[in-house]
Design an enzyme around this catalytic site. Structure first.
Site, PDB file in Angstrom:
ATOM      1  N   TRP A  26       0.851  -1.184   0.000  1.00  0.00           N
ATOM      2  CA  TRP A  26       0.000   0.000   0.000  1.00  0.00           C
ATOM      3  C   TRP A  26       0.890   1.237   0.000  1.00  0.00           C
ATOM      4  O   TRP A  26       1.912   1.265   0.695  1.00  0.00           O
ATOM      5  CB  TRP A  26      -0.887   0.027   1.250  1.00  0.00           C
ATOM      6  CG  TRP A  26      -2.207  -0.649   1.062  1.00  0.00           C
ATOM      7  CD1 TRP A  26      -2.492  -1.966   1.261  1.00  0.00           C
ATOM      8  CD2 TRP A  26      -3.426  -0.036   0.640  1.00  0.00           C
ATOM      9  NE1 TRP A  26      -3.806  -2.212   0.985  1.00  0.00           N
ATOM     10  CE2 TRP A  26      -4.415  -1.042   0.597  1.00  0.00           C
ATOM     11  CE3 TRP A  26      -3.769   1.267   0.283  1.00  0.00           C
ATOM     12  CZ2 TRP A  26      -5.724  -0.793   0.226  1.00  0.00           C
ATOM     13  CZ3 TRP A  26      -5.073   1.517  -0.086  1.00  0.00           C
ATOM     14  CH2 TRP A  26      -6.035   0.501  -0.112  1.00  0.00           C
ATOM     15  N   VAL A  79       2.738   2.266   5.464  1.00  0.00           N
ATOM     16  CA  VAL A  79       2.130   3.595   5.578  1.00  0.00           C
ATOM     17  C   VAL A  79       0.637   3.398   5.806  1.00  0.00           C
ATOM     18  O   VAL A  79      -0.025   2.714   5.027  1.00  0.00           O
ATOM     19  CB  VAL A  79       2.354   4.441   4.303  1.00  0.00           C
ATOM     20  CG1 VAL A  79       1.620   5.774   4.400  1.00  0.00           C
ATOM     21  CG2 VAL A  79       3.845   4.665   4.049  1.00  0.00           C
ATOM     22  N   VAL A  80       0.126   3.993   6.881  1.00  0.00           N
ATOM     23  CA  VAL A  80      -1.304   3.966   7.170  1.00  0.00           C
ATOM     24  C   VAL A  80      -1.757   5.417   7.307  1.00  0.00           C
ATOM     25  O   VAL A  80      -1.266   6.143   8.175  1.00  0.00           O
ATOM     26  CB  VAL A  80      -1.622   3.182   8.462  1.00  0.00           C
ATOM     27  CG1 VAL A  80      -3.127   3.115   8.686  1.00  0.00           C
ATOM     28  CG2 VAL A  80      -1.015   1.782   8.413  1.00  0.00           C
ATOM     29  N   VAL A  81      -2.670   5.831   6.439  1.00  0.00           N
ATOM     30  CA  VAL A  81      -3.159   7.212   6.431  1.00  0.00           C
ATOM     31  C   VAL A  81      -4.570   7.236   7.000  1.00  0.00           C
ATOM     32  O   VAL A  81      -5.430   6.457   6.582  1.00  0.00           O
ATOM     33  CB  VAL A  81      -3.150   7.796   5.002  1.00  0.00           C
ATOM     34  CG1 VAL A  81      -3.645   9.235   5.005  1.00  0.00           C
ATOM     35  CG2 VAL A  81      -1.746   7.710   4.398  1.00  0.00           C
ATOM     36  N   ALA A  84     -11.810   8.541   7.066  1.00  0.00           N
ATOM     37  CA  ALA A  84     -13.005   9.062   7.723  1.00  0.00           C
ATOM     38  C   ALA A  84     -13.620   8.084   8.718  1.00  0.00           C
ATOM     39  O   ALA A  84     -14.581   8.431   9.402  1.00  0.00           O
ATOM     40  CB  ALA A  84     -14.044   9.434   6.666  1.00  0.00           C
ATOM     41  N   HIS A  87     -11.284   2.665  11.033  1.00  0.00           N
ATOM     42  CA  HIS A  87     -10.395   1.631  10.497  1.00  0.00           C
ATOM     43  C   HIS A  87      -8.926   1.948  10.779  1.00  0.00           C
ATOM     44  O   HIS A  87      -8.146   1.055  11.142  1.00  0.00           O
ATOM     45  CB  HIS A  87     -10.632   1.478   8.988  1.00  0.00           C
ATOM     46  CG  HIS A  87      -9.827   0.404   8.350  1.00  0.00           C
ATOM     47  ND1 HIS A  87     -10.062  -0.930   8.580  1.00  0.00           N
ATOM     48  CD2 HIS A  87      -8.781   0.466   7.495  1.00  0.00           C
ATOM     49  CE1 HIS A  87      -9.192  -1.648   7.891  1.00  0.00           C
ATOM     50  NE2 HIS A  87      -8.406  -0.825   7.220  1.00  0.00           N
ATOM     51  N   HIS A 112       9.683  -0.830  14.200  1.00  0.00           N
ATOM     52  CA  HIS A 112       8.342  -0.387  13.787  1.00  0.00           C
ATOM     53  C   HIS A 112       8.513   0.815  12.862  1.00  0.00           C
ATOM     54  O   HIS A 112       8.538   1.960  13.294  1.00  0.00           O
ATOM     55  CB  HIS A 112       7.533  -0.004  15.022  1.00  0.00           C
ATOM     56  CG  HIS A 112       6.092   0.288  14.762  1.00  0.00           C
ATOM     57  ND1 HIS A 112       5.651   1.162  13.810  1.00  0.00           N
ATOM     58  CD2 HIS A 112       4.979  -0.184  15.360  1.00  0.00           C
ATOM     59  CE1 HIS A 112       4.332   1.221  13.830  1.00  0.00           C
ATOM     60  NE2 HIS A 112       3.902   0.405  14.764  1.00  0.00           N
ATOM     61  N   ARG A 126       8.199  11.935   5.909  1.00  0.00           N
ATOM     62  CA  ARG A 126       8.910  10.990   6.765  1.00  0.00           C
ATOM     63  C   ARG A 126       9.516   9.813   5.999  1.00  0.00           C
ATOM     64  O   ARG A 126      10.202   8.987   6.574  1.00  0.00           O
ATOM     65  CB  ARG A 126       7.947  10.462   7.831  1.00  0.00           C
ATOM     66  CG  ARG A 126       7.561  11.522   8.841  1.00  0.00           C
ATOM     67  CD  ARG A 126       6.279  11.174   9.591  1.00  0.00           C
ATOM     68  NE  ARG A 126       5.980  12.172  10.610  1.00  0.00           N
ATOM     69  CZ  ARG A 126       5.464  13.367  10.373  1.00  0.00           C
ATOM     70  NH1 ARG A 126       5.190  13.734   9.135  1.00  0.00           N
ATOM     71  NH2 ARG A 126       5.214  14.214  11.357  1.00  0.00           N
TER      72      ARG A 126
END
Length: 165
Positions: A26, A79-81, A84, A87, A112, A126
């Site tokens: 992802w 990467v976790v964005v 809304a 989740h 991590h 980052r």
């Protein structure tokens, strides 16, 4: 403020150590670059790296565990964005808990390197891209190798300390 108080360790002498790196697909533009930087950091420290890829960040812990059983340290990248829905919170918690569990269960340092951000711009800042403020692929790898050296040093210590000494 991200990066505030950062230890500033650029490399360590990790000759002979092995690094298992697992990266999510992802946000590939970012994770691909983070993966390149992690491998480059391992090389710069004298460690040998092996790479595995997974679909998303939720899959990182189980592959990290398999890597921890074969290699000295593990680096998990993703990467976790925030979106809304809730989740984001569930993914971030499960990944963090899973990676921590792997480290403790296997007795191996697990880095991590999963960016948990509110916006894709924060992730870009980052990911170690040209112009990024931080390079988490590199920094996570050096940190986990440093931890492995600390663990190795403790294993060599024969002097007892504490109340039972």
């Amino acid at each position: 403020m991200a990066g505030f108080g950062e230890p500033g360790i650029d490399t360590v002498d990790a000759a002979g150590l092995t690094v298992g790196v697992v990266a999510a697909r992802w946000h590939g533009e970012l994770t691909d670059h983070m993966l390149e930087r992690a491998v480059a950091a391992a090389d710069a420290c004298g460690a040998r790296s092996v790479v595995a890829r997974v679909a998303g960040s939720v899959e990182l812990p189980v592959v990290a565990q398999a890597l921890a059983r074969r290699y000295d340290v593990v680096v998990a990248l993703g990467v976790v964005v925030r979106g809304a829905t809730a989740h984001f919170d569930y993914v971030c918690r499960s990944v963090t808990d899973g990676l921590t569990r792997v480290a403790l269960d296997e007795g191996k340092p697990v880095g991590h390197g999963v960016l948990t951000v509110n916006t894709i711009e924060q992730a870009r800042d980052r990911a170690g891209l040209p112009g990024s403020a931080e390079d988490k692929g590199w920094a996570t790898t050096v940190a986990v190798l440093d931890a492995a050296l600390a663990v190795r040093g403790l294993a060599r210590t024969t002097q007892r300390v504490g109340f039972d000494a």
